[in-house]
Scaffold this active site. Structure first.
Site, short mmCIF file in Angstrom:
data_model
loop_
_atom_site.label_atom_id
_atom_site.label_comp_id
_atom_site.label_asym_id
_atom_site.label_seq_id
_atom_site.Cartn_x
_atom_site.Cartn_y
_atom_site.Cartn_z
N GLN A 27 0.78 -1.33 -0.11
CA GLN A 27 -0.03 0.05 0.00
C GLN A 27 0.86 1.16 -0.22
O GLN A 27 0.44 2.26 -0.51
CB GLN A 27 -0.99 0.07 1.22
CG GLN A 27 -1.99 -0.96 1.22
CD GLN A 27 -2.72 -0.81 2.42
OE1 GLN A 27 -2.11 -1.66 3.68
NE2 GLN A 27 -4.13 -0.50 2.55
N TYR A 54 7.03 -10.47 3.86
CA TYR A 54 5.92 -9.48 3.53
C TYR A 54 6.37 -8.81 2.43
O TYR A 54 7.45 -8.31 1.97
CB TYR A 54 6.04 -8.36 4.82
CG TYR A 54 5.40 -8.79 6.29
CD1 TYR A 54 4.70 -10.09 6.17
CD2 TYR A 54 5.84 -8.00 7.19
CE1 TYR A 54 4.24 -10.41 7.28
CE2 TYR A 54 5.25 -8.42 8.46
CZ TYR A 54 4.56 -9.55 8.43
OH TYR A 54 4.14 -10.07 9.81
N TRP A 209 -0.25 -9.41 17.40
CA TRP A 209 -0.47 -8.83 16.03
C TRP A 209 -2.01 -8.70 15.80
O TRP A 209 -2.88 -9.32 16.48
CB TRP A 209 0.24 -9.68 14.86
CG TRP A 209 -0.09 -11.09 14.65
CD1 TRP A 209 0.44 -12.20 15.39
CD2 TRP A 209 -1.12 -11.56 14.23
NE1 TRP A 209 0.15 -13.30 14.91
CE2 TRP A 209 -1.15 -13.14 13.97
CE3 TRP A 209 -2.03 -11.05 13.10
CZ2 TRP A 209 -1.92 -14.17 13.38
CZ3 TRP A 209 -2.82 -12.17 12.47
CH2 TRP A 209 -2.85 -13.59 12.60
N LYS A 220 -14.18 1.14 10.84
CA LYS A 220 -13.99 1.64 9.71
C LYS A 220 -14.98 0.89 8.79
O LYS A 220 -15.19 1.18 7.58
CB LYS A 220 -12.60 1.68 8.95
CG LYS A 220 -12.19 0.36 8.57
CD LYS A 220 -10.71 0.50 8.43
CE LYS A 220 -10.33 1.47 7.28
NZ LYS A 220 -8.93 1.68 7.19
N GLN A 292 -3.69 7.46 11.37
CA GLN A 292 -4.09 6.33 11.85
C GLN A 292 -3.26 6.04 13.18
O GLN A 292 -3.62 5.92 14.18
CB GLN A 292 -4.27 5.04 11.10
CG GLN A 292 -5.10 5.32 9.77
CD GLN A 292 -5.17 3.87 8.94
OE1 GLN A 292 -4.23 3.25 9.03
NE2 GLN A 292 -6.06 3.87 7.96
P1 NDP Z 1 -4.24 -4.05 12.93
O1 NDP Z 1 -5.29 -5.24 13.18
O2 NDP Z 1 -4.09 -2.75 13.81
O3 NDP Z 1 -4.75 -3.58 11.30
C1 NDP Z 1 -3.92 -2.48 10.69
C2 NDP Z 1 -4.52 -2.06 9.56
O4 NDP Z 1 -6.05 -1.36 10.11
C3 NDP Z 1 -4.13 -0.55 9.07
O5 NDP Z 1 -3.29 -1.06 8.31
C4 NDP Z 1 -5.09 0.14 8.65
O6 NDP Z 1 -5.51 -0.64 7.27
C5 NDP Z 1 -6.26 0.03 9.57
N1 NDP Z 1 -6.17 0.86 10.64
C6 NDP Z 1 -5.34 1.01 11.65
N2 NDP Z 1 -5.55 1.87 12.38
C7 NDP Z 1 -6.88 2.67 11.88
C8 NDP Z 1 -7.51 3.65 12.31
N3 NDP Z 1 -7.22 4.51 13.58
N4 NDP Z 1 -8.51 3.76 11.53
C9 NDP Z 1 -8.67 3.13 10.67
N5 NDP Z 1 -8.34 2.24 10.01
C10 NDP Z 1 -7.03 1.88 10.75
O7 NDP Z 1 -2.98 -4.71 12.66
P2 NDP Z 1 -2.05 -5.61 11.50
O8 NDP Z 1 -3.12 -6.44 10.99
O9 NDP Z 1 -1.51 -4.71 10.41
O10 NDP Z 1 -1.09 -6.28 12.30
C11 NDP Z 1 0.05 -5.31 12.97
C12 NDP Z 1 1.32 -5.97 12.75
O11 NDP Z 1 1.53 -7.34 13.40
C13 NDP Z 1 1.73 -6.17 11.19
O12 NDP Z 1 2.39 -5.09 10.56
C14 NDP Z 1 2.73 -7.13 11.65
O13 NDP Z 1 4.04 -6.76 11.65
C15 NDP Z 1 2.19 -8.23 12.76
N6 NDP Z 1 1.67 -9.41 12.09
C16 NDP Z 1 2.17 -10.45 12.36
C17 NDP Z 1 1.64 -11.55 12.02
C18 NDP Z 1 2.14 -13.05 12.43
O14 NDP Z 1 1.84 -14.14 11.60
N7 NDP Z 1 3.17 -13.19 13.07
C19 NDP Z 1 0.24 -11.88 10.95
C20 NDP Z 1 -0.18 -10.42 10.80
C21 NDP Z 1 0.41 -9.23 11.26
P3 NDP Z 1 -6.00 0.23 6.04
O15 NDP Z 1 -5.97 1.72 6.38
O16 NDP Z 1 -5.40 -0.42 4.82
O17 NDP Z 1 -7.65 -0.37 6.04
#
Ligand code: NDP
Length: 323
Positions: A27, A54, A209, A220, A292
């Site tokens: 993104q 990633y 995570w 959202k 965010q």
């Molecule tokens: P979240 O569940 O917090 O999702 C984050 C996403 O939600 C953002 O990229 C954005 O996406 C949206 N978002 C976040 N904050 C807001 C807000 N305030 N208002 C509106 N939309 C919001 O966390 P992730 O799923 O990204 O996981 C976090 C981290 O955990 C990852 O980056 C990674 O490092 C780790 N991870 C590890 C895994 C594992 O298997 N070990 C698996 C998954 C993640 P958008 O704007 O695109 O809608």
């Protein structure tokens, strides 16, 4: 920002950290990543999470380029990466934790991250084809080589983690120190149930995570799928199918008055709820936009508002508290 010990390890991680999944290399590019990481660092974040898989290595390359530009001292921050899915190069280099894959994988990650070492390496999933003993030895050897300082697991069962600890102790090897688990208001069973004894008896760490369930808990998706959201990205159709169900959206809507009452946003409420669990060393945030991230960092101030009464109210709404 407070800092919590990574389980039994001496090193401390910021209670909120920042990760690269979906965003870096898919993104957003280097300029946005720089703004996000600088915002996080300025707020006290000292831990940045990544993985070999990633964006097929691009997320590591972007993070490496950003770290070079920030000029931060290497002692001030921790970087993690993870191995399992691989870069699909050959049969021994995907969906595995075999020694050949791990010993080569770390070199590729360090090159992309432009670092001499990473602080943490995770086994991104458990591998049923490789003996746990082989993986433990490989992780130990990577740490002995100086290319990583600590290692951990991600989504392993409590049994597999206990086996790894036992093998390491028996052979005087570096033990895994932390899990990286899926944990949020919708997903509690493994962290609060299955791992309870690992936390109590072994002080195993956990950095968690998807605290917002991929954004769902920010509210959202309460009125549909915004075009610029994760669920609208090509390749993430599964999120609409299995993550953003009407029943889940209904739960999120029921949380709105609770957040309003506390003067918090939904995202802050959901993240603060994760922080209340003292077995969690750090909550890894994800964000595609600086606004965010700024909002989510505000969860630090909401923690103290989550009194036992408020937590009970949230449990009643969600109806999934593990027994
Ligand atoms: P979240 O569940 O917090 O999702 C984050 C996403 O939600 C953002 O990229 C954005 O996406 C949206 N978002 C976040 N904050 C807001 C807000 N305030 N208002 C509106 N939309 C919001 O966390 P992730 O799923 O990204 O996981 C976090 C981290 O955990 C990852 O980056 C990674 O490092 C780790 N991870 C590890 C895994 C594992 O298997 N070990 C698996 C998954 C993640 P958008 O704007 O695109 O809608």
């Amino acid at each position: 920002m407070d800092y919590r010990r990574l389980g039994n390890a001496g090193v401390k991680v910021s209670e909120l950290s920042f990760g690269a999944w979906v965003t870096f290399g898919e993104q957003i590019g280097e300029e946005d990543a720089l703004r996000l990481m600088q915002t996080a660092f300025d707020a006290g974040v000292n831990f940045f999470d990544n993985a070999q898989s990633y964006a097929a290595g691009k997320a590591e390359s972007i993070m490496g380029a950003v770290l070079k530009r920030t000029g931060w001292t290497r002692e001030a921050y921790l970087v993690s990466t993870k191995f399992y899915w691989g870069l699909k190069e050959s049969v021994n280099q995907e969906n595995t934790l075999n020694r050949k894959f791990l010993m080569k994988g770390i070199d590729g990650s360090l090159k992309r991250l432009q670092l001499d070492y990473v602080d943490l390496i995770f086994c991104h999933r458990a591998d049923w084809d490789t003996p746990i003993e082989e993986t433990v030895w490989a992780m130990h050897d990577i740490i002995e080589s100086g290319k990583a300082l600590y290692w951990g697991t991600s989504e392993w069962s409590a049994y597999e983690i206990a086996c790894a600890i036992y093998i390491a102790e028996k052979n005087h090897l570096h033990k895994p120190v932390t899990e990286q688990s899926h944990y949020n208001l919708f997903t509690r069973q493994k962290v609060e149930g299955e791992y309870a004894r690992l936390f109590r008896d072994r002080h195993y760490g956990n950095v968690i995570w998807s605290p917002l369930a991929s954004g769902l808990l920010s509210g959202k998706y309460n009125n549909g799928i915004p075009a610029d959201s994760r669920a609208a990205q090509p390749g993430y159709e599964w999120l609409q199918q299995s993550g953003i169900t009407p029943a889940r959206v209904d739960k999120v809507k029921q949380l709105v008055p609770v957040a309003n009452e506390l003067g918090s946003t939904l995202a802050q409420l959901a993240i603060a709820w994760c922080l209340k669990n003292q077995n969690i060393s750090s909550v890894i945030l994800g964000a595609s936009k600086v606004e965010q991230l700024q909002e989510n960092l505000g969860a630090l101030n909401v923690q103290e508002k989550l009194t036992p009464d408020v937590l009970k109210h949230i449990d009643d709404i969600m109806g999934n508290k593990p027994q």
